[in-house]
Design an enzyme around this catalytic site. Sequence first.
Site, mmCIF file in Angstrom:
data_model
loop_
_atom_site.group_PDB
_atom_site.id
_atom_site.type_symbol
_atom_site.label_atom_id
_atom_site.label_comp_id
_atom_site.label_asym_id
_atom_site.label_seq_id
_atom_site.Cartn_x
_atom_site.Cartn_y
_atom_site.Cartn_z
ATOM 1 C CG ASN A 261 118.709 91.918 71.881
ATOM 2 O OD1 ASN A 261 119.826 92.424 71.763
ATOM 3 N ND2 ASN A 261 118.516 90.771 72.519
ATOM 4 C CG ASP B 125 113.209 88.569 78.188
ATOM 5 O OD1 ASP B 125 114.144 88.128 78.895
ATOM 6 O OD2 ASP B 125 112.882 89.766 78.166
ATOM 7 C CE LYS C 185 110.791 83.201 53.245
ATOM 8 N NZ LYS C 185 111.072 83.897 52.006
ATOM 9 C CG PHE D 16 125.235 94.795 82.535
ATOM 10 C CD1 PHE D 16 126.204 94.134 83.280
ATOM 11 C CD2 PHE D 16 125.591 95.966 81.871
ATOM 12 C CE1 PHE D 16 127.492 94.632 83.368
ATOM 13 C CE2 PHE D 16 126.881 96.475 81.954
ATOM 14 C CZ PHE D 16 127.832 95.821 82.702
HETATM 15 O O1 C5P Z 1 115.459 90.379 82.973
HETATM 16 P P1 C5P Z 1 116.428 91.231 82.212
HETATM 17 O O2 C5P Z 1 116.644 90.746 80.805
HETATM 18 O O3 C5P Z 1 116.186 92.686 82.266
HETATM 19 O O4 C5P Z 1 117.805 91.009 83.011
HETATM 20 C C1 C5P Z 1 119.014 91.452 82.534
HETATM 21 C C2 C5P Z 1 120.140 90.685 83.169
HETATM 22 O O5 C5P Z 1 119.832 89.297 83.230
HETATM 23 C C3 C5P Z 1 121.413 90.758 82.335
HETATM 24 O O6 C5P Z 1 122.502 90.617 83.204
HETATM 25 C C4 C5P Z 1 121.266 89.572 81.398
HETATM 26 O O7 C5P Z 1 122.517 89.149 80.907
HETATM 27 C C5 C5P Z 1 120.630 88.549 82.310
HETATM 28 N N1 C5P Z 1 119.732 87.608 81.618
HETATM 29 C C6 C5P Z 1 120.080 86.291 81.521
HETATM 30 N N2 C5P Z 1 119.224 85.389 80.925
HETATM 31 C C7 C5P Z 1 118.038 85.794 80.435
HETATM 32 C C8 C5P Z 1 117.662 87.154 80.526
HETATM 33 C C9 C5P Z 1 118.546 88.033 81.124
HETATM 34 O O8 C5P Z 1 121.165 85.915 81.979
HETATM 35 N N3 C5P Z 1 117.239 84.926 79.857
#
Ligand code: C5P
Length: 420
Positions: free
Chosen positions: A225, A293, A303, A340
């Site tokens: 990302n 995610d 590959k 965050f």
């Molecule tokens: O669910 P979302 O990605 O919007 O949440 C953001 C927050 O959750 C951030 O603090 C990010 O560092 C944390 N996060 C995490 N592990 C994940 C997804 C998000 O710690 N797999």
Amino acid sequence: MVPKRILLIIGGGIAAYKAIELVRLLRKGGYVVRCVLTRAGEQFVTPLTLAALSENKVYTSLFDLKDEVEMGHIQLSREADLVVVAPATADLLAKMAAGMADDLATTLLLATDKPVLAAPAMNVRMWLHAATQRNVATLRGDGVTMIDPDEGEMACGEYGPGRLPEPAAIKNAIDKALGASGAPAALTGQPDFAAADHRPLHGRRILITAGPTHEPIDPVRYIANRSSGKQGFAIAAAAAEAGAEVLLIAGPVALPTPPGVIRVDVETAREMAAEVAQGLPVDAAIMVAAVADWRAADTAAQKIKKDGSGAIAPLALAENPDILAGLAKSPARPPLLIGFAAETNDVLDHAQAKLDRKGCDWIVANDVAADPMGGETNRVHIVSKGGVDSWDRLPKEAVARKLMEKIADELDARVPIDAD
Ligand code: C5P
């Protein structure tokens, strides 16, 4: 100024007793000192003496699992600014030159990415032996700074080079290697440096995640990302400036490590989750990373080829662990847990929902529609059970400093965790 950190590895020779005085001098000079004793070293000095003088835990065994949970050997080898081996016995020098790693000391020496300074001490014949001289030359070639041993009468009754230099001379070499003494000039010479630090986060341990994660699809492709890591790194820098012991777990970013910060680089969400678990306990965790995610359900060893048929790509995704939510539920949940949220719409509503869903104490929310990732400024809202604190648009460094003030106020009412 953040005090410099020395990892002192004490080998097994009669000169090990001088390490005790060296630790005292280093502490007096404002350095933070962590000692590692080899098994042979333990025959000459005790961990208890070193722990009392260094005011830190003393490490002796690679297989002490409790320590491995609190602090892994990789982290131990890298959190220092300088690794010092004193006395460096003939055996230790040989193992270092050969790249062996069969105990804690040698493993740390092989795993470290920090400069190494060695002060050899041994019997004169052993020092002059071709094998030792070859090992010393190899180590110099590898970039290890060697302090020449002193000449004189030895404990074994022989005369010649091989004596460990006096602790004051070793400390001078350490000062030189680090370009300064460990403490701010005004404080040098005060034995109780630690107590003289009045910075707002002194004595606190803070863990920060930052940057994106990369999730491999095959050997050449990955899911990523647009996170630049700038806000997380600015927060780590501000936390260290405020006196905290900072562990920064960073995804792949092109940013320098802020001064005084211990940094561990990771690629994937699962690696990040493992490093976070290793970094506990902490007083506060600030999860700034934009963790992917999803990851590829199966990473291809080769590959993946298109076949030109126009068929949908065979890419199945699996959900990554939510590090923040997992930490909120864990028995080692930090007393202050901050997430965050980057949102493109209904920022406050989404942040409020995220606060409940993730089980954290604050959500720092920002509107990434108005403020694309990778920029230099941020307008944030701190959402907590107590309400919303909205700040003006500020440079990311200023957001970081303001956040540290708020964290220091919050932690002030709490007792620091006992990490050692
Ligand atoms: O669910 P979302 O990605 O919007 O949440 C953001 C927050 O959750 C951030 O603090 C990010 O560092 C944390 N996060 C995490 N592990 C994940 C997804 C998000 O710690 N797999």
